[in-house]
Design an enzyme around this catalytic site. Structure first.
Site, PDB file in Angstrom:
ATOM      1  N   GLY A  77       0.690  -1.230   0.028  1.00  0.00           N
ATOM      2  CA  GLY A  77      -0.005  -0.103  -0.097  1.00  0.00           C
ATOM      3  C   GLY A  77       0.776   1.358   0.149  1.00  0.00           C
ATOM      4  O   GLY A  77       1.963   1.172   0.428  1.00  0.00           O
ATOM      5  N   ARG A 141       1.363  -5.649  -5.102  1.00  0.00           N
ATOM      6  CA  ARG A 141       1.584  -6.600  -3.956  1.00  0.00           C
ATOM      7  C   ARG A 141       1.747  -8.092  -4.335  1.00  0.00           C
ATOM      8  O   ARG A 141       1.505  -9.137  -3.669  1.00  0.00           O
ATOM      9  CB  ARG A 141       0.043  -6.680  -3.132  1.00  0.00           C
ATOM     10  CG  ARG A 141      -0.427  -5.468  -2.618  1.00  0.00           C
ATOM     11  CD  ARG A 141      -1.699  -5.712  -1.585  1.00  0.00           C
ATOM     12  NE  ARG A 141      -2.168  -4.579  -1.101  1.00  0.00           N
ATOM     13  CZ  ARG A 141      -1.585  -3.782   0.082  1.00  0.00           C
ATOM     14  NH1 ARG A 141      -0.503  -4.316   0.624  1.00  0.00           N
ATOM     15  NH2 ARG A 141      -2.198  -3.110   0.574  1.00  0.00           N
ATOM     16  N   ASP A 172       5.070  -7.700   5.601  1.00  0.00           N
ATOM     17  CA  ASP A 172       4.780  -8.806   4.648  1.00  0.00           C
ATOM     18  C   ASP A 172       5.750  -8.614   3.691  1.00  0.00           C
ATOM     19  O   ASP A 172       6.684  -9.710   3.375  1.00  0.00           O
ATOM     20  CB  ASP A 172       3.494  -8.833   3.874  1.00  0.00           C
ATOM     21  CG  ASP A 172       2.459  -9.335   4.653  1.00  0.00           C
ATOM     22  OD1 ASP A 172       2.506 -10.150   5.869  1.00  0.00           O
ATOM     23  OD2 ASP A 172       1.303  -8.966   4.654  1.00  0.00           O
ATOM     24  N   LYS A 198       7.893   0.558   5.669  1.00  0.00           N
ATOM     25  CA  LYS A 198       6.810   1.506   5.396  1.00  0.00           C
ATOM     26  C   LYS A 198       5.704   0.938   5.484  1.00  0.00           C
ATOM     27  O   LYS A 198       5.227  -0.179   5.756  1.00  0.00           O
ATOM     28  CB  LYS A 198       6.709   1.348   3.728  1.00  0.00           C
ATOM     29  CG  LYS A 198       5.785   1.975   3.100  1.00  0.00           C
ATOM     30  CD  LYS A 198       5.020   1.184   2.063  1.00  0.00           C
ATOM     31  CE  LYS A 198       4.251   0.078   2.676  1.00  0.00           C
ATOM     32  NZ  LYS A 198       3.383  -0.801   1.756  1.00  0.00           N
ATOM     33  N   THR A 199       4.524   1.718   6.033  1.00  0.00           N
ATOM     34  CA  THR A 199       3.175   1.499   6.120  1.00  0.00           C
ATOM     35  C   THR A 199       2.401   2.377   6.985  1.00  0.00           C
ATOM     36  O   THR A 199       2.863   3.035   8.155  1.00  0.00           O
ATOM     37  CB  THR A 199       2.698   0.120   6.561  1.00  0.00           C
ATOM     38  OG1 THR A 199       1.467   0.111   6.840  1.00  0.00           O
ATOM     39  CG2 THR A 199       3.384  -0.184   8.065  1.00  0.00           C
ATOM     40  N   ASP A 201      -0.114   1.954   8.411  1.00  0.00           N
ATOM     41  CA  ASP A 201      -0.822   1.386   9.475  1.00  0.00           C
ATOM     42  C   ASP A 201      -0.124   1.598  10.781  1.00  0.00           C
ATOM     43  O   ASP A 201      -0.820   1.295  11.948  1.00  0.00           O
ATOM     44  CB  ASP A 201      -1.167  -0.061   9.032  1.00  0.00           C
ATOM     45  CG  ASP A 201      -2.133  -0.343   7.956  1.00  0.00           C
ATOM     46  OD1 ASP A 201      -2.561   0.667   7.490  1.00  0.00           O
ATOM     47  OD2 ASP A 201      -2.475  -1.590   7.788  1.00  0.00           O
TER      48      ASP A 201
HETATM   49  P1  FBP Z   1       0.466  -1.977   3.563  1.00  0.00           P
HETATM   50  O1  FBP Z   1       0.418  -2.865   4.815  1.00  0.00           O
HETATM   51  O2  FBP Z   1       1.109  -2.745   2.319  1.00  0.00           O
HETATM   52  O3  FBP Z   1       1.191  -0.597   3.870  1.00  0.00           O
HETATM   53  O4  FBP Z   1      -1.025  -1.450   3.372  1.00  0.00           O
HETATM   54  C1  FBP Z   1      -1.989  -0.906   4.295  1.00  0.00           C
HETATM   55  C2  FBP Z   1      -3.114  -0.649   3.795  1.00  0.00           C
HETATM   56  O5  FBP Z   1      -3.246   0.734   3.423  1.00  0.00           O
HETATM   57  C3  FBP Z   1      -4.106  -1.018   4.875  1.00  0.00           C
HETATM   58  O6  FBP Z   1      -4.155   0.062   5.661  1.00  0.00           O
HETATM   59  C4  FBP Z   1      -5.503  -1.117   3.916  1.00  0.00           C
HETATM   60  O7  FBP Z   1      -6.253  -2.172   4.471  1.00  0.00           O
HETATM   61  C5  FBP Z   1      -4.836  -1.949   2.778  1.00  0.00           C
HETATM   62  O8  FBP Z   1      -3.481  -1.405   2.664  1.00  0.00           O
HETATM   63  C6  FBP Z   1      -5.672  -1.573   1.307  1.00  0.00           C
HETATM   64  O9  FBP Z   1      -4.850  -2.285   0.464  1.00  0.00           O
HETATM   65  P2  FBP Z   1      -5.337  -2.020  -1.165  1.00  0.00           P
HETATM   66  O10 FBP Z   1      -4.441  -0.700  -1.557  1.00  0.00           O
HETATM   67  O11 FBP Z   1      -4.811  -3.264  -1.829  1.00  0.00           O
HETATM   68  O12 FBP Z   1      -6.971  -1.767  -1.194  1.00  0.00           O
END
Ligand code: FBP
Length: 546
Positions: A77, A141, A172, A198-199, A201
């Site tokens: 993400g 991803r 991950d 990075k994230t 979250d």
């Molecule tokens: P990462 O863990 O890869 O940083 O992504 C987190 C996130 O932003 C979550 O908060 C959310 O649930 C998810 O990605 C959404 O994923 P997508 O961009 O595939 O819809």
């Protein structure tokens, strides 16, 4: 690329660096490390990258460096600051030797496997410095886990004469970085792999990683929006706003936004799990606040709901666990069925307890739980409308309470989901500096021959020149967990700790916030102005590092 006035002004910003990274650098090695748990298993799986020491950069002597090429990947993400990691990496490798070259693999780890790349040059990078987004090379991803992917990647690595790959990703993606590092080390290919935390979250943190990049900007962006809603709510005084915020698993984003905005209610998934709460109990907790405020004539309020809540309601968590195993075990015979047949199939295969939970869920939610997981085995919680589910349940409960003369008010709900709005925001000063320093550290890890490390920057509540940069072996953060029905080595996610300072600060105030109107309106991120306005870390980081 056409640019806004802000973008033009921001492009000129020179991110700050820790003192130790401002000139020539040498490595100071610490004691050997071990994984957070399952040491024997992790050591066996990562014989070449296990136990390496922590690394810190300290000022060193200028030495001539052989030219090298580096590859970079943005994974998972989006998170504000990714472009600055690449800027820091680029500037540092050019500083080490102007003949060094940087290649960006396109659209995530898949770009390495499919040999899709672009060379990142000064001109190309200029448009992206201090901007949000991952659009410089795109993200994806794709899970890097198979030998054939590693070997396919090696072909392009050899073709471009790449010495090291930098993977900018969450838990991950960094787990995959570690697996790749181990594979290339075991094969003695001489290719280094470095990760970068990075994230948005905020759940990639531990004793060595104080915060993942993007969390600062994303939570400030959501808090601005939540503050705006609170002000609208306090002006019209006729709606209850149910606001879901991102955070696939941990509730760090929800908690941080609550600390910044002081809503009436903020649900924390980790507490729901610890207290073994049901959806009905969560709803009653919200309805208590609605009824109290209605008794004062205040038929309005704000509720923050973490995106990952549904998985933390213990009964639903148990259901998801069984569904994960079921979906992993019954691939194609399940996939080929139509929607109704899939539902029947699931009901026929679930244990009695989980079947009951499944049947009580609204069909949309049950359906989402039965769909494919993302490539890392996660339920796609961003697609579940938990904010509507909870508000609908509140409406029914309040109807029932009205009939029982326990509630006399008006309940009208509005729904919001703040997720994608914050992931590509222009990085705050904190994220702009932090990311640039992470990219610089990553370059130094490469130059110093490290592999299987993640770039880190610590002491981040101090001014940037006092930050401490270095690297942590990725294996140090690992333990064994069940994924797609199998035990796998993964980086341990940091959930909200109920005895941690951020949660305690929230818990001390929430009763008052639920009854009264204590809203705070943080306003937009500022880049220029007094330091108390422009350079404050998140509440979470400030409280944790106090
Ligand atoms: P990462 O863990 O890869 O940083 O992504 C987190 C996130 O932003 C979550 O908060 C959310 O649930 C998810 O990605 C959404 O994923 P997508 O961009 O595939 O819809």
């Amino acid at each position: 690329m056409e640019k806004s006035a802000l973008q033009k002004a921001r492009a000129a910003y020179q991110p700050k660096l820790p003192k130790a990274l401002q000139g020539a650098v040498k490595v100071k090695e610490g004691a050997p490390t071990k994984s957070v748990d399952n040491q024997e298993e992790i050591k066996k799986l990562f014989p070449n990258t296990y136990g390496m020491p922590l690394v810190e950069f300290v000022p060193g002597e200028e030495t001539a460096q052989k030219a090298m090429n580096v590859g970079v990947i943005l994974s998972g993400g989006q998170a504000p600051g990714g472009h600055n990691v690449i800027s820091g990496l680029f500037d540092e490798i050019k500083k080490l030797n102007s003949n060094n070259r940087l290649f960006g693999f396109l659209m995530g780890p898949g770009g390495l496997v499919d040999h899709k790349y672009v060379e990142i040059t000064e001109d190309f990078l200029a448009d992206y410095r201090n901007t949000g987004g991952f659009d410089i090379i795109g993200s994806g991803r794709t899970k890097l886990e198979k030998e054939e992917q590693f070997e396919k990647g090696l072909q392009i690595i050899r073709e471009l004469d790449i010495k090291a790959i930098i993977i900018i990703g969450g838990d991950d993606s960094n787990t995959n970085a570690c697996v790749l590092a181990e594979y290339y080390a075991a094969k003695k290919y001489g290719v280094q792999v470095i990760g970068c935390p990075k994230t948005i979250d905020g759940d990639l943190k531990n004793t060595q990683i104080e915060t993942s990049f993007g969390f600062d900007t994303a939570t400030k962006t959501y808090s601005e929006l939540i503050g705006n809603i609170e002000r609208d709510c306090n002006s019209a005084r006729k709606y209850w706003h149910f606001i879901k915020v991102m955070g696939r698993s941990a509730s760090h984003i929800a908690l941080e936004c609550a600390l910044q905005c002081q809503p009436n209610i903020c649900i924390v998934s980790e507490e729901v799990e610890a207290k073994d709460m049901t959806l009905n109990q969560i709803v009653e907790q919200i309805c208590d606040a609605v009824a109290y405020r209605a008794s004062k004539g205040w038929n309005f309020g704000t509720v923050i709901i973490p995106e990952g809540l549904i998985e933390f309601v213990p009964a639903i968590g148990r259901l998801i666990e069984e569904l994960n195993d079921l979906l992993a075990a019954h691939g194609s015979d399940y996939k080929d069925l139509d929607k109704d047949a899939q539902r029947e199939y699931i009901i026929a295969h679930l244990s009695a307890e989980n079947k009951e939970t499944f049947e009580t869920l609204p069909e949309g939610v049950a359906r989402q739980l039965s769909l494919d997981r993302d490539p890392h085995g996660n339920v796609q919680v961003s697609l579940i409308e938990t904010e509507k589910l909870i508000s609908d349940m509140c409406a029914s409960k309040l109807d029932q309470w009205a009939k029982e003369n326990k509630y006399n008010g008006k309940f009208a709900a509005q729904h919001h989901f703040f997720g994608y709005e914050g992931r590509c925001a222009a990085p705050s000063n904190f994220d702009a500096d932090y990311c640039y320093a992470l990219g610089t550290s990553a370059a130094q890890l490469v130059a110093n021959g490290k592999t299987g490390y993640m770039a880190i920057v610590k002491n981040t509540t101090a001014p940037a020149d006092q930050w401490i940069a270095g690297g942590v072996p990725i294996t140090m953060m690992m333990n064994m967990e069940k994924r797609n029905g199998e035990m796998k080595p993964v980086i341990r996610k940091a959930l909200v700790e109920l005895d941690g300072k951020p949660f305690k600060a929230f818990a001390a105030k929430r009763e008052e916030w639920s009854k009264n109107t204590c809203y705070v309106y943080p306003g937009p991120i500022q880049y220029w102005g007094p330091t108390e306005v422009c350079d404050q870390p998140t509440r979470t980081l400030a409280l944790e590092q106090k």
